[in-house]
Design a protein around this motif. Sequence first.
Motif, PDB file in Angstrom:
ATOM      1  N   ALA A   3       0.850  -1.186   0.000  1.00  0.00           N
ATOM      2  CA  ALA A   3       0.000   0.000   0.000  1.00  0.00           C
ATOM      3  C   ALA A   3       0.886   1.237   0.000  1.00  0.00           C
ATOM      4  O   ALA A   3       2.042   1.193   0.432  1.00  0.00           O
ATOM      5  CB  ALA A   3      -0.906   0.011   1.222  1.00  0.00           C
ATOM      6  N   VAL A   4       0.318   2.340  -0.474  1.00  0.00           N
ATOM      7  CA  VAL A   4       0.979   3.642  -0.400  1.00  0.00           C
ATOM      8  C   VAL A   4       0.153   4.482   0.561  1.00  0.00           C
ATOM      9  O   VAL A   4      -1.042   4.678   0.348  1.00  0.00           O
ATOM     10  CB  VAL A   4       1.081   4.312  -1.780  1.00  0.00           C
ATOM     11  CG1 VAL A   4       1.697   5.691  -1.655  1.00  0.00           C
ATOM     12  CG2 VAL A   4       1.885   3.450  -2.738  1.00  0.00           C
ATOM     13  N   LYS A  10       4.318  13.100   4.251  1.00  0.00           N
ATOM     14  CA  LYS A  10       5.147  12.311   3.342  1.00  0.00           C
ATOM     15  C   LYS A  10       4.386  11.055   2.947  1.00  0.00           C
ATOM     16  O   LYS A  10       3.451  10.648   3.612  1.00  0.00           O
ATOM     17  CB  LYS A  10       6.467  11.939   4.014  1.00  0.00           C
ATOM     18  CG  LYS A  10       7.299  13.134   4.399  1.00  0.00           C
ATOM     19  CD  LYS A  10       8.544  12.689   5.139  1.00  0.00           C
ATOM     20  CE  LYS A  10       9.361  13.868   5.595  1.00  0.00           C
ATOM     21  NZ  LYS A  10       8.760  14.555   6.720  1.00  0.00           N
ATOM     22  N   GLN A  11       4.807  10.444   1.842  1.00  0.00           N
ATOM     23  CA  GLN A  11       4.176   9.221   1.365  1.00  0.00           C
ATOM     24  C   GLN A  11       5.157   8.065   1.471  1.00  0.00           C
ATOM     25  O   GLN A  11       6.351   8.232   1.214  1.00  0.00           O
ATOM     26  CB  GLN A  11       3.717   9.384  -0.086  1.00  0.00           C
ATOM     27  CG  GLN A  11       2.650  10.432  -0.246  1.00  0.00           C
ATOM     28  CD  GLN A  11       2.272  10.666  -1.694  1.00  0.00           C
ATOM     29  OE1 GLN A  11       2.774   9.998  -2.592  1.00  0.00           O
ATOM     30  NE2 GLN A  11       1.386  11.619  -1.919  1.00  0.00           N
ATOM     31  N   TYR A  12       4.640   6.891   1.845  1.00  0.00           N
ATOM     32  CA  TYR A  12       5.464   5.710   2.045  1.00  0.00           C
ATOM     33  C   TYR A  12       4.824   4.516   1.363  1.00  0.00           C
ATOM     34  O   TYR A  12       3.610   4.355   1.390  1.00  0.00           O
ATOM     35  CB  TYR A  12       5.614   5.398   3.543  1.00  0.00           C
ATOM     36  CG  TYR A  12       6.215   6.513   4.355  1.00  0.00           C
ATOM     37  CD1 TYR A  12       7.593   6.635   4.501  1.00  0.00           C
ATOM     38  CD2 TYR A  12       5.408   7.446   4.982  1.00  0.00           C
ATOM     39  CE1 TYR A  12       8.141   7.662   5.251  1.00  0.00           C
ATOM     40  CE2 TYR A  12       5.948   8.476   5.734  1.00  0.00           C
ATOM     41  CZ  TYR A  12       7.317   8.575   5.870  1.00  0.00           C
ATOM     42  OH  TYR A  12       7.851   9.580   6.606  1.00  0.00           O
ATOM     43  N   THR A  19       9.164  -2.298   8.589  1.00  0.00           N
ATOM     44  CA  THR A  19       9.368  -1.286   9.621  1.00  0.00           C
ATOM     45  C   THR A  19       9.805  -0.011   8.923  1.00  0.00           C
ATOM     46  O   THR A  19      10.580  -0.050   7.969  1.00  0.00           O
ATOM     47  CB  THR A  19      10.450  -1.713  10.640  1.00  0.00           C
ATOM     48  OG1 THR A  19      11.670  -1.939   9.953  1.00  0.00           O
ATOM     49  CG2 THR A  19      10.039  -2.974  11.381  1.00  0.00           C
ATOM     50  N   LEU A  20       9.278   1.125   9.392  1.00  0.00           N
ATOM     51  CA  LEU A  20       9.630   2.393   8.774  1.00  0.00           C
ATOM     52  C   LEU A  20       9.632   3.486   9.825  1.00  0.00           C
ATOM     53  O   LEU A  20       8.996   3.366  10.865  1.00  0.00           O
ATOM     54  CB  LEU A  20       8.662   2.736   7.639  1.00  0.00           C
ATOM     55  CG  LEU A  20       7.214   3.014   7.989  1.00  0.00           C
ATOM     56  CD1 LEU A  20       6.671   4.054   7.023  1.00  0.00           C
ATOM     57  CD2 LEU A  20       6.396   1.753   7.861  1.00  0.00           C
ATOM     58  N   VAL A  33      -1.734   1.592  15.948  1.00  0.00           N
ATOM     59  CA  VAL A  33      -2.101   2.812  15.252  1.00  0.00           C
ATOM     60  C   VAL A  33      -2.785   2.431  13.944  1.00  0.00           C
ATOM     61  O   VAL A  33      -2.351   1.500  13.257  1.00  0.00           O
ATOM     62  CB  VAL A  33      -0.846   3.669  14.948  1.00  0.00           C
ATOM     63  CG1 VAL A  33      -1.199   4.902  14.170  1.00  0.00           C
ATOM     64  CG2 VAL A  33      -0.134   4.026  16.223  1.00  0.00           C
ATOM     65  N   GLU A  34      -3.861   3.154  13.606  1.00  0.00           N
ATOM     66  CA  GLU A  34      -4.527   2.964  12.314  1.00  0.00           C
ATOM     67  C   GLU A  34      -4.215   4.158  11.430  1.00  0.00           C
ATOM     68  O   GLU A  34      -4.492   5.295  11.797  1.00  0.00           O
ATOM     69  CB  GLU A  34      -6.043   2.848  12.488  1.00  0.00           C
ATOM     70  CG  GLU A  34      -6.516   1.480  12.832  1.00  0.00           C
ATOM     71  CD  GLU A  34      -8.030   1.355  12.744  1.00  0.00           C
ATOM     72  OE1 GLU A  34      -8.707   2.361  12.455  1.00  0.00           O
ATOM     73  OE2 GLU A  34      -8.521   0.259  12.988  1.00  0.00           O
ATOM     74  N   LEU A  35      -3.655   3.903  10.271  1.00  0.00           N
ATOM     75  CA  LEU A  35      -3.358   4.949   9.302  1.00  0.00           C
ATOM     76  C   LEU A  35      -4.420   4.857   8.213  1.00  0.00           C
ATOM     77  O   LEU A  35      -4.467   3.885   7.461  1.00  0.00           O
ATOM     78  CB  LEU A  35      -1.956   4.749   8.726  1.00  0.00           C
ATOM     79  CG  LEU A  35      -0.836   4.688   9.772  1.00  0.00           C
ATOM     80  CD1 LEU A  35       0.441   4.196   9.162  1.00  0.00           C
ATOM     81  CD2 LEU A  35      -0.640   6.034  10.406  1.00  0.00           C
ATOM     82  N   ASP A  36      -5.296   5.866   8.133  1.00  0.00           N
ATOM     83  CA  ASP A  36      -6.431   5.791   7.223  1.00  0.00           C
ATOM     84  C   ASP A  36      -6.245   6.597   5.941  1.00  0.00           C
ATOM     85  O   ASP A  36      -7.118   6.565   5.082  1.00  0.00           O
ATOM     86  CB  ASP A  36      -7.715   6.214   7.930  1.00  0.00           C
ATOM     87  CG  ASP A  36      -7.628   7.609   8.501  1.00  0.00           C
ATOM     88  OD1 ASP A  36      -6.522   8.173   8.536  1.00  0.00           O
ATOM     89  OD2 ASP A  36      -8.671   8.137   8.928  1.00  0.00           O
TER      90      ASP A  36
END
Length: 104
Positions: A3-4, A10-12, A19-20, A33-36
Amino acid sequence: MYAVIQTGGKQYRVAEGDTLKVEKIAAEAGAAVELDKVLMVADGEDVKVGKPYLNGGKVTATIKSHGRGEKVKIIKFRRRKHHLKRQGHRQGFTELEVTGINAG
């Protein structure tokens, strides 16, 4: 499957188990954590792209640790003016481990 995502301006590109280091998130180490803000999800040939985000797309992650990056040195110098200013900066970061990707 990958996924992006967008976080901290910033975009990952992330996959499960990655791991980032992202901009600091205000939560305890070990918390989930939920990244939506998911921009795109790809699973082989099946690619879903959002406009700008996918509806119902979520990436779940666990906070491994918090830290500070390398020191960046800032020097301001004006010639012939007897002016020299030195400053340092260390940006805070949060290390995440991606646990799941949901395309929605």
